[in-house]
Design an enzyme around this catalytic site. Sequence first.
Site, PDB file in Angstrom:
ATOM      1  N   ASP A 198     -83.150  23.580   1.737  1.00  0.00           N
ATOM      2  CA  ASP A 198     -81.976  24.074   2.466  1.00  0.00           C
ATOM      3  C   ASP A 198     -81.035  22.940   2.857  1.00  0.00           C
ATOM      4  OD1 ASP A 198     -83.250  26.487   2.234  1.00  0.00           O
ATOM      5  OD2 ASP A 198     -83.932  26.562   4.308  1.00  0.00           O
ATOM      6  N   GLU A 224     -88.310  29.551  -5.546  1.00  0.00           N
ATOM      7  CA  GLU A 224     -88.612  29.968  -4.173  1.00  0.00           C
ATOM      8  C   GLU A 224     -89.994  29.508  -3.744  1.00  0.00           C
ATOM      9  OE1 GLU A 224     -86.087  30.602  -2.006  1.00  0.00           O
ATOM     10  OE2 GLU A 224     -85.550  32.141  -3.463  1.00  0.00           O
ATOM     11  N   HIS A 225     -90.064  28.852  -2.593  1.00  0.00           N
ATOM     12  CA  HIS A 225     -91.298  28.324  -1.987  1.00  0.00           C
ATOM     13  C   HIS A 225     -91.901  27.183  -2.805  1.00  0.00           C
ATOM     14  CE1 HIS A 225     -91.971  31.138   1.429  1.00  0.00           C
ATOM     15  NE2 HIS A 225     -91.157  31.884   0.703  1.00  0.00           N
ATOM     16  N   THR A 226     -91.160  26.699  -3.774  1.00  0.00           N
ATOM     17  CA  THR A 226     -91.627  25.547  -4.551  1.00  0.00           C
ATOM     18  C   THR A 226     -91.336  24.233  -3.844  1.00  0.00           C
ATOM     19  OG1 THR A 226     -89.530  25.749  -5.745  1.00  0.00           O
ATOM     20  CG2 THR A 226     -91.481  26.637  -6.819  1.00  0.00           C
ATOM     21  N   GLY A 271     -80.644  35.252   9.761  1.00  0.00           N
ATOM     22  CA  GLY A 271     -81.786  36.045   9.320  1.00  0.00           C
ATOM     23  C   GLY A 271     -81.637  36.644   7.944  1.00  0.00           C
ATOM     24  N   TYR A 317     -94.817  32.838   7.180  1.00  0.00           N
ATOM     25  CA  TYR A 317     -94.395  31.676   6.399  1.00  0.00           C
ATOM     26  C   TYR A 317     -95.466  30.592   6.476  1.00  0.00           C
ATOM     27  CZ  TYR A 317     -91.008  28.395   4.367  1.00  0.00           C
ATOM     28  OH  TYR A 317     -90.361  27.510   3.546  1.00  0.00           O
TER      29      TYR A 317
END
Length: 381
Positions: free
Chosen positions: A172, A31-33, A122, A224
């Site tokens: 994504d 995640e967020h990598t 969402g 974010y």
Amino acid sequence: MSTMNESFAALFGHAPDGCFAAPGRVNLIGEHTDYNDGYVLPFAIDRVARIAVKIRHSAEPRTLRVASTMGGDVIEVDLGTLVAEDVTPWARYIAGVFWAFEQKGFTLPGADILLDSTVPIGAGLSSSAAIECSVALALNEMLHLGLGREELVLLCQNAENNFVGAPTGTLDQSASLLSTADHALFLDCRTRESRQVNLPLEAEGLQILVIDTRVSHAHDSGGYKELVEACTRGARELGVPALRDVGPERLPEAKQRLHPDIYRRVRHIVTENQRVLDTIEQLDASGPAAIGDLLLASHASMRDDFGISCEELDLAVDAAMAAGALGARMTGGGFGGSAIALVESSQAQAVSERVLKDFAEAGYTTPEIFAVVPGPGAQKL
């Protein structure tokens, strides 16, 4: 697709030329990598954004008309003067793909597009990328533009980053366009090399439950962007192009050099990249039942170091584990959205019931809980 075709004809006065679908995704771990040039391991799910499309070759001016099966008016967009602020927010994910094609030098004709989606909005399951990828695949195939799927990934990322305004990486869109059934997609976000990793959930008697907390999030929100800025600052102060280049052995040095808030974000990225590699090793060697502890460690890191969990996500993870889940973590960008729980199929109902019970006792909104299976990427219907 007959209902979709009928709805399209009722709205636009003619039948569509074709229908396409692209899936949402669950990020198994990593995640967020992605925007730190790191590693991710998503899989496409069996919930999709579907579009029906009619190309309007002779229409002038070049007008994009979009509508949704959720209702509302038909939205008209002039492709000759395309500006994000002039487009209704949900329709920007469609218009942005037209914009991104034009940025690559293609002059596109007008089109009519009807959207229908079963990807919860969402929920952290990338409903936005599903829309973008369905549109990109449709335009690429119907207009014979000749781009490969890896090129469409970057095109859709450009639409999301520079038209919609959300500073996401390629996770994504890669999951939505490149995935295959019963596999997770290991993606190196720097080299964009990928490989399919076997994820035989059904064959192993396992399920992944999505627990949509109904706490909404948005990638174009300030939180974010602040995380992206913190990671960029951490890399800069450590003298590397991206946090991908910081190994676990440099964390003691980073702790000494960085502001504590920046250090915690850096530590999450460094340890999460390692967890992705460890998860792939476990999947290859022992199968999905062996990865539960890595999922839990990922959630703890996102909660304590990266600061993107919330009370509802933490409760979802705790309740699932208390009911016998093998592992659980929040998934997606954070600030709400969904958690996932890896469960034995025989325990799925018990886990769901415990989560619902604990949410009710806490006074939280009732979550939506459903199983997902690793599905195929975007396709023509």
